[in-house]
Design an enzyme around this catalytic site. Structure first.
Site, PDB file in Angstrom:
ATOM      1  N   HIS A 309       0.848  -1.184   0.000  1.00 51.46           N
ATOM      2  CA  HIS A 309       0.000   0.000   0.000  1.00 51.46           C
ATOM      3  C   HIS A 309       0.886   1.237   0.000  1.00 51.46           C
ATOM      4  CE1 HIS A 309      -3.107   2.872   1.120  1.00 51.46           C
ATOM      5  NE2 HIS A 309      -3.931   1.978   0.623  1.00 51.46           N
ATOM      6  N   ASP A 367      -7.891  -5.620   0.039  1.00 47.81           N
ATOM      7  CA  ASP A 367      -8.370  -6.465  -1.054  1.00 47.81           C
ATOM      8  C   ASP A 367      -7.957  -7.922  -0.912  1.00 47.81           C
ATOM      9  OD1 ASP A 367      -9.698  -4.474  -2.528  1.00 47.81           O
ATOM     10  OD2 ASP A 367      -7.769  -3.691  -3.168  1.00 47.81           O
TER      11      ASP A 367
HETATM   12  N1  CMC Z   1       4.227  -7.558  -4.747  1.00 49.17           N
HETATM   13  C1  CMC Z   1       5.576  -7.541  -4.919  1.00 49.17           C
HETATM   14  N2  CMC Z   1       6.330  -6.425  -4.803  1.00 49.17           N
HETATM   15  C2  CMC Z   1       5.687  -5.279  -4.509  1.00 49.17           C
HETATM   16  C3  CMC Z   1       4.294  -5.224  -4.327  1.00 49.17           C
HETATM   17  C4  CMC Z   1       3.564  -6.434  -4.436  1.00 49.17           C
HETATM   18  N3  CMC Z   1       2.223  -6.442  -4.273  1.00 49.17           N
HETATM   19  N4  CMC Z   1       3.927  -3.953  -4.046  1.00 49.17           N
HETATM   20  C5  CMC Z   1       5.046  -3.231  -4.069  1.00 49.17           C
HETATM   21  N5  CMC Z   1       6.117  -4.022  -4.339  1.00 49.17           N
HETATM   22  C6  CMC Z   1       7.515  -3.610  -4.390  1.00 49.17           C
HETATM   23  C7  CMC Z   1       7.808  -2.881  -5.691  1.00 49.17           C
HETATM   24  O1  CMC Z   1       8.271  -3.755  -6.683  1.00 49.17           O
HETATM   25  C8  CMC Z   1       8.841  -1.875  -5.267  1.00 49.17           C
HETATM   26  O2  CMC Z   1      10.103  -2.523  -5.216  1.00 49.17           O
HETATM   27  P1  CMC Z   1      11.449  -1.721  -5.609  1.00 49.17           P
HETATM   28  O3  CMC Z   1      11.551  -0.610  -4.586  1.00 49.17           O
HETATM   29  O4  CMC Z   1      12.514  -2.743  -5.512  1.00 49.17           O
HETATM   30  O5  CMC Z   1      11.224  -1.191  -6.990  1.00 49.17           O
HETATM   31  C9  CMC Z   1       8.439  -1.516  -3.840  1.00 49.17           C
HETATM   32  O6  CMC Z   1       7.701  -2.651  -3.342  1.00 49.17           O
HETATM   33  C10 CMC Z   1       7.587  -0.277  -3.758  1.00 49.17           C
HETATM   34  O7  CMC Z   1       6.513  -0.404  -4.692  1.00 49.17           O
HETATM   35  P2  CMC Z   1       5.834   0.813  -5.442  1.00 49.17           P
HETATM   36  O8  CMC Z   1       5.108   0.299  -6.628  1.00 49.17           O
HETATM   37  O9  CMC Z   1       6.835   1.912  -5.638  1.00 49.17           O
HETATM   38  O10 CMC Z   1       4.797   1.306  -4.314  1.00 49.17           O
HETATM   39  P3  CMC Z   1       3.519   2.181  -4.568  1.00 49.17           P
HETATM   40  O11 CMC Z   1       3.262   2.878  -3.290  1.00 49.17           O
HETATM   41  O12 CMC Z   1       3.645   3.003  -5.785  1.00 49.17           O
HETATM   42  O13 CMC Z   1       2.386   1.065  -4.869  1.00 49.17           O
HETATM   43  C11 CMC Z   1       0.582  -0.405  -4.686  1.00 49.17           C
HETATM   44  C12 CMC Z   1       1.389   0.702  -3.997  1.00 49.17           C
HETATM   45  C13 CMC Z   1      -0.663  -0.716  -3.816  1.00 49.17           C
HETATM   46  C14 CMC Z   1       0.094   0.082  -6.057  1.00 49.17           C
HETATM   47  C15 CMC Z   1       1.458  -1.671  -4.843  1.00 49.17           C
HETATM   48  O14 CMC Z   1       1.845  -2.135  -3.575  1.00 49.17           O
HETATM   49  C16 CMC Z   1       0.771  -2.775  -5.640  1.00 49.17           C
HETATM   50  O15 CMC Z   1       0.814  -2.769  -6.880  1.00 49.17           O
HETATM   51  N6  CMC Z   1       0.100  -3.756  -4.932  1.00 49.17           N
HETATM   52  C17 CMC Z   1      -0.662  -4.794  -5.610  1.00 49.17           C
HETATM   53  C18 CMC Z   1      -2.008  -4.248  -6.009  1.00 49.17           C
HETATM   54  C19 CMC Z   1      -2.933  -4.069  -4.829  1.00 49.17           C
HETATM   55  O16 CMC Z   1      -3.095  -4.947  -3.999  1.00 49.17           O
HETATM   56  N7  CMC Z   1      -3.618  -2.901  -4.788  1.00 49.17           N
HETATM   57  C20 CMC Z   1      -4.629  -2.590  -3.761  1.00 49.17           C
HETATM   58  C21 CMC Z   1      -4.212  -1.445  -2.894  1.00 49.17           C
HETATM   59  S1  CMC Z   1      -5.260  -1.251  -1.448  1.00 49.17           S
HETATM   60  C22 CMC Z   1      -6.859  -0.909  -2.047  1.00 49.17           C
HETATM   61  C23 CMC Z   1      -6.942   0.209  -3.021  1.00 49.17           C
HETATM   62  O17 CMC Z   1      -6.220   1.210  -2.951  1.00 49.17           O
HETATM   63  O18 CMC Z   1      -7.809   0.156  -3.880  1.00 49.17           O
END
Ligand code: CMC
Length: 433
Positions: A309, A367
């Protein structure tokens, strides 16, 4: 704790300094006010994804990502999920305080009396292909509401804003349920005023004209709680979309349609569908390590859906309640040995012990467990995100109303770091290489 007043930050570029006022929140980090920065210093700030930027001030929802805390108007989500119910939470989000008994009765009456759709809207549904994703239908139908409810689209009239708010909270369950009914070729079920919000929604999704539908109180309580957990989440992507759309003066139905479109993406509300599909793809507990390895592999775009998140870096308090709900609902329905629940629990256990996930502070989010509950209730995966949209409508509307009334808000108009070609002269086609 109130931060010290009149503090200032100083920005220095090439030896020249500018003082920037700081603004104190009731709780949470202080904010550097950079509104005059461009005018004074001729520089922009760069923050794609708004990771360090407050786009507005708000009194509605507060998240402490380090503590794993979520407050609606100051009340912890765990207390609301336990003791309150969705329509009371809607009142709280919309008007700022918990209602007294008379206020709640009046609010429930108003919402209940607006649940029917204009009869002509049926034909709008019928224009879609049967295999349309219900989110596609919802984006279209909610946008089209501005062509049906002309008496509540003047954003400058507080009464019309109020009517639009009640209409959308009341009608979104009907729209989502009808999108589903249409997709499975069953007749639309009209709302009933003697049922509570969650029960009415379940009935509109699952009743058929040939027999009486009895709402299971366990399922309706679980649905109500899921709605409460999803009701608002401060300036997330879809809420920011609603605010941005609304900042131009667009009508409220168009703004909420924009929010629904944004919610659909798998990184946001679409994650509940994506998570269940992932659990199905994993298929057995033995295959979990393979998927954990893929999630850790930088060259593999695969991510563990339902994990991570932007704001929560400790745990998602909604996921805790959701996990408890999943146990209760599946236990009561006799699904406690559901293979997907076993995979989910084992995946969570393994991931939470893995250094990669610990270092990156990746925890299950809301989720992760919601899809399992929806599936046990009998919803197909395509309906998971529409239920999120129904629940989040009150948050979008509350934030939209707050924005319209906020004298500091202007049309949303970010600037950019331009990295394209500098000025160059047009070249006739014969002279181009
Ligand atoms: N699985 C594996 N690695 C992950 C994941 C994951 N679910 N989420 C983040 N990472 C890693 C990512 O690869 C990155 O690594 P590095 O720093 O080495 O590049 C690091 O963690 C930070 O990720 P980010 O994409 O920069 O973080 P963000 O804050 O932009 O993304 C997120 C947040 C929710 C989009 C992301 O965690 C994600 O894609 N999660 C899976 C989708 C999900 O479950 N979304 C629902 C969110 S909660 C309900 C809602 O908001 O609707």
């Amino acid at each position: 704790m109130m931060a010290e007043k009149n503090r200032k930050a100083t920005l220095t570029i090439d030896g020249k300094s500018w003082e920037l006022p700081m603004r104190a929140p009731t709780v949470g980090p202080e904010v550097v006010d950079i509104r005059k920065l461009y005018g004074d210093a001729d520089v922009f700030t760069y923050d794609p994804g708004f990771t360090s930027t407050a786009s507005c001030s708000s009194t509605i929802t507060f998240i402490d990502g380090d503590k794993g805390e979520l407050l609606y108007r100051g009340y912890p989500i765990e207390q609301l999920a336990e003791a309150s119910h969705f329509l009371e939470v809607c009142f709280l989000l919309l008007y700022g305080d918990l209602p007294n008994a008379a206020q709640l009765e009046d609010f429930e009456n108003r919402v209940t009396r607006h649940t029917m759709l204009h009869e002509q809207i049926q034909y709008f549904f019928r224009g879609f292909r049967r295999d349309a994703h219900p989110m596609a239908t919802m984006v279209g139908v909610v946008g089209a509401m501005s062509a049906f409810y002309h008496d509540s689209i003047d954003v400058n009239d507080p009464w019309q804003r109020e009517v639009a708010a009640i209409r959308m909270i009341a009608k979104l369950p009907t729209i989502a349920a009808w999108a589903y009914k249409y997709s499975i070729g069953e007749p639309f079920v009209y709302p009933r005023n003697d049922l509570d919000y969650a029960s009415n929604f379940l009935r509109m999704c699952f009743a058929v004209p040939t027999e009486e539908y009895v709402v299971n109180p366990i399922l309706s309580r679980a649905m109500d709680r899921i709605m409460t957990l999803h009701a608002d989440h401060e300036q997330n992507a879809s809420t920011s979309t609603v605010r941005l759309a609304g900042s131009s003066g667009a009508n409220p139905f168009a703004c909420i349609a924009a929010g629904i479109a944004c919610l659909w993406g798998p990184a946001h509300g679409g994650a509940n569908q994506a998570c269940l599909e992932m659990l199905r793809e994993i298929g057995s507990v033995e295959r979990i390590p393979e998927f954990i390895a893929r999630a850790k592999d930088k060259d593999d775009p695969f991510r563990l859906m339902g994990f991570g998140h932007r704001v929560y870096k400790n745990f998602d308090p909604r996921a805790k309640v959701m996990k408890q709900s999943a146990d209760e609902v599946l236990g009561l329905l006799g699904f406690e040995r559901n293979p997907l629940l076993r995979i989910a629990k084992e995946l969570e256990r393994i991931a939470l012990e893995d250094d990669f996930f610990i270092d990156k502070k990746l925890y299950p989010n809301v989720d992760f467990y919601s899809g399992i509950i929806f599936e046990a209730m009998g919803f197909p995966t395509a309906m998971f995100t529409p239920i999120f949209a129904v629940s989040r409508t009150v948050g979008w509307i509350s934030q939209w109303k707050e924005m319209i009334a906020d004298k500091e808000q202007k049309i949303g108009r970010p600037r950019q770091l331009y990295v394209g070609a500098p000025r160059r002269d047009y070249v006739e086609i014969e002279s181009r290489r």
